[in-house]
Design a protein around this motif. Sequence first.
Motif: not given
Length: 319
Positions: A19-34
């Motif tokens: 999931e190299e194309a997705n993990v960084e974007l997912l991390y960023s979105r989770v961090r922004a929410v948290m």
Amino acid sequence: MNSRRPDSKLSIVTACYNEEANVELLYSRVRAVMETMPYAYEHIFIDNSSADATVSILKRIAAVDANVRIIVNARNFGHIRSPIHALFQATGDAVISIVADLQDPPELIPTLVRNWEEGAFMVLCIKRASEENSLVFWLRKQYYKVAERLSSIETFQNFTGFGLYDRRVMDIVKSFGDPYPYFRGMIAEVGLPFVKIPYDQPSRKFGITKNNWYTLYDLGMLGIINHSRVPLRLAVFAGFIGAAGSFSIAMIYLVLKLVFWNTFSFGLAPMLIGVFFIASLQLVFLGILGEYVGAIYTQVQKRPYVAELERVNFEDIKA
């Protein structure tokens, strides 16, 4: 309810494979929410021996963000064992399961937490609609309906595992000791108070799904055999019905032969059709029996969920 203190900790768990194309974007979105929430948190990524750059991307992120923890499996341990292992490593007072492909919107996390704060032990995200192929979505819905009718307990239709689970729920699930667990079904078994949150599932943004016919079949069969003995009993009923039908047809043929002795011919076609029909039923029910035997064999083996190659940012957690 003691776990719902202001100083509680949340665990977010993501299983990933290529999931190299997705993990960084997912991390960023989770961090922004948290960052908008008052809770300490950890984001655990478990990588199932990816062949792409997924692990290197996660390590780069973890080097600058201690909230990110990584488990790298020694090999691919499959779509059942790897995610549950990561869930059991979570240390939070509540655990949120979210997939890596961005089809579980991280922006729903505040809603999940709010319902947990209000007393729900489980907050389950239920797909109301999906941007995936309409035929596939329809077939999934039909499967969930069939599985619920066959199940001995209430199950959750259109539930993929995306949701929040209180620490008490996770402790109960862990106590099951199932070496090949069907997590969605285990959640239904727990029976603690829950809340359903409907959501519209977006389509995968990058990459291709890692699910194939076999993984979907595996999940589908687990969902049935873990909660129902109906397929086994269907074999018994089919045997009785087949025997009664065969006897009735035999009596009809006997009467016709006696009445029309010189003109009536049995013919080979009915016999061949009957033989192949019975043989096909036997193979189907033999396969069903094999699924149950295979499940028992897996339980007896009691192998660990995964073998870990390495961990990152778990130094503050006692073994």
